[in-house]
Design a protein around this motif. Structure first.
Motif, PDB file in Angstrom:
ATOM      1  N   GLY A 129       0.619  -1.264  -0.124  1.00  0.00           N
ATOM      2  CA  GLY A 129       0.265   0.039   0.070  1.00  0.00           C
ATOM      3  C   GLY A 129       0.629   1.342   0.014  1.00  0.00           C
ATOM      4  O   GLY A 129       0.315   2.064  -0.870  1.00  0.00           O
ATOM      5  N   ALA A 130       1.742   1.317   0.466  1.00  0.00           N
ATOM      6  CA  ALA A 130       2.627   2.189   0.712  1.00  0.00           C
ATOM      7  C   ALA A 130       3.333   2.496  -0.584  1.00  0.00           C
ATOM      8  O   ALA A 130       3.427   3.644  -1.107  1.00  0.00           O
ATOM      9  CB  ALA A 130       4.052   1.656   2.209  1.00  0.00           C
ATOM     10  N   LEU A 131       3.866   1.409  -0.988  1.00  0.00           N
ATOM     11  CA  LEU A 131       4.619   1.748  -2.941  1.00  0.00           C
ATOM     12  C   LEU A 131       3.172   1.789  -3.287  1.00  0.00           C
ATOM     13  O   LEU A 131       4.274   2.219  -5.065  1.00  0.00           O
ATOM     14  CB  LEU A 131       5.461   0.075  -2.948  1.00  0.00           C
ATOM     15  N   THR A 132       2.081   1.272  -3.382  1.00  0.00           N
ATOM     16  CA  THR A 132       0.698   1.794  -4.414  1.00  0.00           C
ATOM     17  C   THR A 132       0.144   3.546  -4.221  1.00  0.00           C
ATOM     18  O   THR A 132      -0.491   3.351  -4.621  1.00  0.00           O
ATOM     19  CB  THR A 132       0.405   0.502  -5.521  1.00  0.00           C
ATOM     20  N   GLY A 133       0.368   3.686  -2.524  1.00  0.00           N
ATOM     21  CA  GLY A 133      -0.607   5.044  -2.487  1.00  0.00           C
ATOM     22  C   GLY A 133      -2.003   4.659  -1.731  1.00  0.00           C
ATOM     23  O   GLY A 133      -2.890   5.572  -2.561  1.00  0.00           O
ATOM     24  N   GLN A 134      -1.841   3.258  -1.070  1.00  0.00           N
ATOM     25  CA  GLN A 134      -3.139   2.778  -1.526  1.00  0.00           C
ATOM     26  C   GLN A 134      -3.679   2.134   0.491  1.00  0.00           C
ATOM     27  O   GLN A 134      -2.388   2.215   0.867  1.00  0.00           O
ATOM     28  CB  GLN A 134      -3.757   1.566  -2.824  1.00  0.00           C
ATOM     29  N   SER A 135      -4.603   1.963   0.913  1.00  0.00           N
ATOM     30  CA  SER A 135      -4.771   1.674   2.608  1.00  0.00           C
ATOM     31  C   SER A 135      -4.226  -0.075   1.785  1.00  0.00           C
ATOM     32  O   SER A 135      -4.507  -0.712   1.253  1.00  0.00           O
ATOM     33  CB  SER A 135      -6.091   2.202   2.932  1.00  0.00           C
ATOM     34  N   ALA A 136      -3.920  -0.430   3.187  1.00  0.00           N
ATOM     35  CA  ALA A 136      -3.666  -2.122   3.796  1.00  0.00           C
ATOM     36  C   ALA A 136      -4.788  -2.921   2.511  1.00  0.00           C
ATOM     37  O   ALA A 136      -5.372  -3.608   2.399  1.00  0.00           O
ATOM     38  CB  ALA A 136      -3.514  -2.197   4.712  1.00  0.00           C
ATOM     39  N   ASP A 137      -6.725  -2.290   3.279  1.00  0.00           N
ATOM     40  CA  ASP A 137      -7.768  -2.668   2.752  1.00  0.00           C
ATOM     41  C   ASP A 137      -7.833  -2.761   1.530  1.00  0.00           C
ATOM     42  O   ASP A 137      -7.985  -3.843   0.685  1.00  0.00           O
ATOM     43  CB  ASP A 137      -8.433  -1.997   4.099  1.00  0.00           C
ATOM     44  N   ALA A 138      -7.391  -1.406   0.701  1.00  0.00           N
ATOM     45  CA  ALA A 138      -7.886  -1.224  -0.565  1.00  0.00           C
ATOM     46  C   ALA A 138      -6.439  -2.465  -1.418  1.00  0.00           C
ATOM     47  O   ALA A 138      -6.895  -3.072  -2.097  1.00  0.00           O
ATOM     48  CB  ALA A 138      -6.915  -0.072  -0.981  1.00  0.00           C
ATOM     49  N   VAL A 139      -5.061  -2.741  -0.531  1.00  0.00           N
ATOM     50  CA  VAL A 139      -4.658  -3.840  -1.664  1.00  0.00           C
ATOM     51  C   VAL A 139      -5.472  -4.674  -1.275  1.00  0.00           C
ATOM     52  O   VAL A 139      -5.325  -5.859  -2.381  1.00  0.00           O
ATOM     53  CB  VAL A 139      -3.090  -3.573  -0.377  1.00  0.00           C
ATOM     54  N   ARG A 140      -5.511  -5.243  -0.677  1.00  0.00           N
ATOM     55  CA  ARG A 140      -6.318  -6.291   0.267  1.00  0.00           C
ATOM     56  C   ARG A 140      -7.878  -6.883  -1.345  1.00  0.00           C
ATOM     57  O   ARG A 140      -8.159  -8.275  -1.290  1.00  0.00           O
ATOM     58  CB  ARG A 140      -7.324  -6.754   1.322  1.00  0.00           C
ATOM     59  N   GLY A 141      -8.286  -6.035  -0.763  1.00  0.00           N
ATOM     60  CA  GLY A 141      -9.279  -6.527  -1.637  1.00  0.00           C
ATOM     61  C   GLY A 141      -9.146  -6.739  -3.353  1.00  0.00           C
ATOM     62  O   GLY A 141      -9.888  -7.509  -3.918  1.00  0.00           O
ATOM     63  N   LYS A 142      -8.221  -5.484  -3.673  1.00  0.00           N
ATOM     64  CA  LYS A 142      -7.713  -5.201  -4.858  1.00  0.00           C
ATOM     65  C   LYS A 142      -7.478  -6.950  -5.770  1.00  0.00           C
ATOM     66  O   LYS A 142      -6.643  -7.396  -6.703  1.00  0.00           O
ATOM     67  CB  LYS A 142      -6.999  -4.194  -5.170  1.00  0.00           C
ATOM     68  N   LEU A 143      -6.403  -7.635  -4.448  1.00  0.00           N
ATOM     69  CA  LEU A 143      -5.424  -8.526  -4.282  1.00  0.00           C
ATOM     70  C   LEU A 143      -6.594  -9.846  -4.360  1.00  0.00           C
ATOM     71  O   LEU A 143      -6.159 -10.607  -5.719  1.00  0.00           O
ATOM     72  CB  LEU A 143      -4.243  -8.115  -3.069  1.00  0.00           C
ATOM     73  N   PHE A 144      -7.770 -10.017  -3.844  1.00  0.00           N
ATOM     74  CA  PHE A 144      -8.207 -10.244  -4.351  1.00  0.00           C
ATOM     75  C   PHE A 144      -9.092 -10.513  -5.583  1.00  0.00           C
ATOM     76  O   PHE A 144      -9.524 -11.607  -6.182  1.00  0.00           O
ATOM     77  CB  PHE A 144      -9.708 -10.468  -2.946  1.00  0.00           C
ATOM     78  N   ARG A 145      -9.220  -9.500  -6.424  1.00  0.00           N
ATOM     79  CA  ARG A 145      -9.879  -9.962  -7.592  1.00  0.00           C
ATOM     80  C   ARG A 145      -8.663  -9.725  -8.015  1.00  0.00           C
ATOM     81  O   ARG A 145      -9.009 -10.575  -9.318  1.00  0.00           O
ATOM     82  CB  ARG A 145     -10.200  -7.862  -7.927  1.00  0.00           C
ATOM     83  N   ALA A 146      -7.291  -9.500  -7.847  1.00  0.00           N
ATOM     84  CA  ALA A 146      -6.377  -9.526  -8.993  1.00  0.00           C
ATOM     85  C   ALA A 146      -6.067 -11.086  -9.118  1.00  0.00           C
ATOM     86  O   ALA A 146      -5.449 -11.762 -10.249  1.00  0.00           O
ATOM     87  CB  ALA A 146      -5.151  -8.913  -8.935  1.00  0.00           C
ATOM     88  N   ARG A 147      -6.017 -12.183  -7.708  1.00  0.00           N
ATOM     89  CA  ARG A 147      -5.918 -13.501  -7.529  1.00  0.00           C
ATOM     90  C   ARG A 147      -6.861 -13.837  -8.713  1.00  0.00           C
ATOM     91  O   ARG A 147      -6.252 -14.998  -9.225  1.00  0.00           O
ATOM     92  CB  ARG A 147      -5.801 -13.853  -6.556  1.00  0.00           C
ATOM     93  N   LYS A 148      -8.204 -13.477  -8.643  1.00  0.00           N
ATOM     94  CA  LYS A 148      -9.416 -14.185  -9.696  1.00  0.00           C
ATOM     95  C   LYS A 148      -8.704 -14.102 -10.663  1.00  0.00           C
ATOM     96  O   LYS A 148      -8.853 -15.050 -11.338  1.00  0.00           O
ATOM     97  CB  LYS A 148      -9.985 -13.141  -8.485  1.00  0.00           C
ATOM     98  N   ALA A 149      -8.481 -12.817 -11.022  1.00  0.00           N
ATOM     99  CA  ALA A 149      -8.741 -12.627 -12.278  1.00  0.00           C
ATOM    100  C   ALA A 149      -7.187 -13.179 -13.220  1.00  0.00           C
ATOM    101  O   ALA A 149      -7.491 -14.406 -14.202  1.00  0.00           O
ATOM    102  CB  ALA A 149      -7.764 -10.898 -12.739  1.00  0.00           C
ATOM    103  N   PHE A 150      -6.168 -13.726 -12.241  1.00  0.00           N
ATOM    104  CA  PHE A 150      -5.223 -14.294 -12.220  1.00  0.00           C
ATOM    105  C   PHE A 150      -5.626 -15.781 -12.858  1.00  0.00           C
ATOM    106  O   PHE A 150      -5.117 -16.341 -13.121  1.00  0.00           O
ATOM    107  CB  PHE A 150      -3.893 -14.531 -11.903  1.00  0.00           C
ATOM    108  N   ALA A 151      -6.136 -16.569 -11.981  1.00  0.00           N
ATOM    109  CA  ALA A 151      -6.616 -17.722 -12.327  1.00  0.00           C
ATOM    110  C   ALA A 151      -7.316 -17.730 -12.768  1.00  0.00           C
ATOM    111  O   ALA A 151      -7.581 -19.120 -14.495  1.00  0.00           O
ATOM    112  CB  ALA A 151      -7.268 -18.347 -10.781  1.00  0.00           C
ATOM    113  N   GLY A 152      -8.500 -16.848 -13.428  1.00  0.00           N
ATOM    114  CA  GLY A 152      -9.271 -17.397 -14.673  1.00  0.00           C
ATOM    115  C   GLY A 152      -8.271 -17.123 -16.145  1.00  0.00           C
ATOM    116  O   GLY A 152      -8.393 -17.937 -17.291  1.00  0.00           O
ATOM    117  N   LEU A 153      -7.203 -16.134 -16.025  1.00  0.00           N
ATOM    118  CA  LEU A 153      -6.124 -16.244 -17.051  1.00  0.00           C
ATOM    119  C   LEU A 153      -5.302 -17.591 -17.668  1.00  0.00           C
ATOM    120  O   LEU A 153      -5.125 -17.881 -18.474  1.00  0.00           O
ATOM    121  CB  LEU A 153      -5.856 -14.995 -17.606  1.00  0.00           C
ATOM    122  N   PHE A 154      -5.247 -17.794 -16.391  1.00  0.00           N
ATOM    123  CA  PHE A 154      -3.825 -19.178 -16.127  1.00  0.00           C
ATOM    124  C   PHE A 154      -4.658 -20.171 -16.438  1.00  0.00           C
ATOM    125  O   PHE A 154      -4.309 -20.968 -17.318  1.00  0.00           O
ATOM    126  CB  PHE A 154      -3.402 -19.363 -14.788  1.00  0.00           C
TER     127      PHE A 154
END
Length: 185
Positions: free
Chosen positions: A156-181
């Motif tokens: 979050g510090a590196l991307t300018g986001q809160s830890a909760d925002a990172v957690r939520g976006k990471l959940f969606r990123a993992r789901k999208a990655f699994a679909g693409l993979f």
């Protein structure tokens, strides 16, 4: 000119909490992680190697800007992320496809069978294709948290986001990655 460069470095070293010797230790400690981040971000080993060196050159040039408010690791990652974004946005990189990476096979220990080497290379290619299909923000968060093992707060510090925002976006990123993979088979 060399004297001016030396004076500039000594001035930077005097104003910075990091000395060039400490930067050398940082290179030893983090160059591999920076290379891996750049490799996954850029998808080309030669560009990743160049980016790794560029990151540490930029760090040396900007030692005076390191305020030790964050860890040196976080500071280097921020430089690496910005540099890789700049490399990806360059015209040449948008219009020229990288050549296949045969170096990968040469780097695998000699005890592996040719079939195992091929399977490993194909898996790496599938992972890279899935990562390339993700939006840049998702790809970055996956690389920082999953590969580089940064905490949600550090990412979050590196991307300018809160830890909760990172957690939520990471959940969606993992789901999208699994679909693409799954589609890369």
């Amino acid at each position: 000119m060399n004297q001016a460069c030396t004076e500039a470095q000594s001035t930077a070293a005097a104003e910075s909490p990091l000395l060039p010797a400490e930067l050398s230790a940082l290179y030893d400690a983090y160059s591999r992680a920076i290379y891996y981040l750049a490799l996954r971000f850029l998808g080309d080993s030669q560009k990743a190697e160049d980016a790794t060196h560029d990151v540490f050159l930029k760090a040396l040039r900007h030692l005076d800007q390191f305020r030790a408010e964050a860890s040196a690791r976080t500071w280097l990652y921020r430089i690496a992320i910005n540099h890789c974004k700049n490399v990806r946005s360059a015209w040449h990189d948008r219009h020229v496809l990288p050549s296949s990476d045969n170096e990968f096979i040469e780097r695998i220990p000699g005890g592996d069978s040719p079939l195992r080497i091929l399977e490993t290379k194909e898996l790496g290619d599938r992972i890279q294709r899935a990562l390339d299909g993700l939006p840049a923000e998702y790809r970055l968060l996956l690389l920082l948290v999953s590969d580089q093992e940064l905490s949600y707060q550090e990412a979050g510090a590196l991307t300018g986001q809160s830890a909760d925002a990172v957690r939520g976006k990471l959940f969606r990123a993992r789901k999208a990655f699994a679909g693409l993979f799954a589609k890369t088979e």
